[in-house]
Design an enzyme around this catalytic site. Sequence first.
Site, PDB file in Angstrom:
ATOM      1  CG  ASP A   1      -0.152   0.025   2.532  1.00 48.49           C
ATOM      2  OD1 ASP A   1       0.877  -0.686   2.623  1.00 48.49           O
ATOM      3  OD2 ASP A   1      -0.565   0.741   3.459  1.00 48.49           O
ATOM      4  CD  GLU A   2      -1.027   4.636   3.125  1.00 45.67           C
ATOM      5  OE1 GLU A   2      -2.077   5.223   3.406  1.00 45.67           O
ATOM      6  OE2 GLU A   2      -0.111   4.430   3.954  1.00 45.67           O
ATOM      7  CB  ILE A   3       3.831   3.086  -3.950  1.00 43.13           C
ATOM      8  CG1 ILE A   3       3.970   1.598  -3.614  1.00 43.13           C
ATOM      9  CG2 ILE A   3       5.048   3.586  -4.725  1.00 43.13           C
ATOM     10  CD1 ILE A   3       5.163   1.273  -2.762  1.00 43.13           C
TER      11      ILE A   3
END
Length: 603
Positions: A349-351
């Site tokens: 998640d959340e690159i």
Amino acid sequence: MEKKATWLVIHPSALLIAFILKQFLINSTNADVFLWPIPQSISWGIGPPIIISSNLNISSPRQMDLNRAVVYYRELILSEKWLPVQASANPTSLPSTEAATNYSLNLIQIKVEDISADLQYGVNESYSLIVPDQGGTATLETVTIWGAIRGLETFSQLIRVPSGKSEGESIIEHGVAIHDEPKFAHRGLLLDTSRNFYPVKDILRTIRALGHNKMNVFHWHITDSQSFPLSLASEPLLAAKGSYGERYIYSQKDVAKIVRYGRSFGVRIVPEIDTPGHTASWGVAYPEIVVCNNQFWVPPGVAWVDRFANEPGPGQLNPLNPKTYEVYKNVVDDLANMFPDTFFHAGGDEIKAGCWKNSTDIQKFLQENHTLDEALTRFINTTRSFLTSHNKTTVYWADVITSTVAKVDPSLLPPSSTILQNWDAGSEGTKSLVQKGYPVIASDVDWFYLDCGFGNWMTNNTNLDQDFNDDPGNTFNWAPQGRGAGTGGSWCAPYKSWSRIYDHDITANMTSEEAKLVIGAEVSLWGEQADGAVVDSRLWPRTAALGESMWSGNRDAEGRKRSGEANDRMNDWRFRLLGRGIAAEPLQPLWCLKNPHQCDFVQ
């Protein structure tokens, strides 16, 4: 309370065909026991109370996990001495010592078809429990030992002391027949132990509480950017340098103890090592494999959209450095030996583009007409092979295929060996994932995040330095472009009440075929403002709401929402959790329980 005199022993092999006993729900205002989660089917006898013998024996097959559970539940049954806190609206129905006969229960006989079935996703947890009107021997029939553990939990909740007593002999009010099985196979809690550390004793207590609520997954979010608190044989530097210190590390013995304890309560331990984002803690030991490490999360002059992370501190694994994969493989190999569950949560998640673009390696990569999608694809393809070599089913946050920053082609993640966990797009997001053929775990932030509503935790947040009159909507956000309605700086406000969790339908607006791919749900407690000192009150009894909605559903036999009916049972369950050593938060003034219906919203 409705009492039914019909008796029928239900063999576990027939459990999936149909409910032979007509399903009904206990009217909690007339109930003498308050079961949580409520069984799928319960039928009461009409005889007098049955005394629980002080020499009660539990006969069961020889199996280590079941034997531990039997020892625990026998002691609980004989020692709990529970008197419901909720006053009965029909006190004449409550048994008294004088009403008791010489009927007693001396034995619980557990019969298991398959004692070898392992604690893995989809294992059969159904059970049939028969307590005859005349006492004697209760029969608990199950397909697996995990169903037996669920049945023992239900039996323990049937036991109480007579009205007006707080000691002496415990009773079951009448004989009873129960058939039960879960609605969803995956019923879990995510606990983040990276941002703040939890002592092992607090984790064990949390696992025990999950078992009491018939929840079967402890999703252990072990590492994140803030710390790497897990000691690994192949990569000792990760914890030695990436943890908060030697007092804040889980040893391999700790992990073995947690896994073993979980099995005693039918709770699977699913580890999460979040990558390639959320990995600043890796960079303390191996700075060469982490980009934008030791940077401020929103450097001066950098636009919010180009921030290095969603919160301090930033750091993402470098997908172009071969050393990254050497370290990652060692981590996976060690964890595969430490955690027997077939699920492995690999994050995803959340690159943040700003972080990766801070690397000269990735800058060059992009200048050669490559994309961030390709960078992530390289990482996922390589690391996934390490997991499949251990026969692991990989769980990813849905970001891996939905992110607008970097995503992989869904064709590279076969649904046969991939599960997606949805946190950010609500039920519609879950629907879009199952339409692609993926099994999905629902963890919607707007319904299931237990850390929401506790205010700002950032220092020097000038967004909060204003009068409420300047913001009539009271929409202060923790960041310049927050989610909205972040009262007091809580990015995902409001606080998620137990009824909000209970009422959410994770398969809303889906066809029956789509709904089959939603394997269950998890509530999540992220650790920015939580640790062992507050964990009980943050989790309980709100997590119990998910326990029942995932076990027997949130609707009655006519399809109506039943949170109103569940309120009385939940209140009593909260006090029972207190008695079992779980410091669950209160839901109402005690006066409401002592004065039935006086706290009703309408008369």
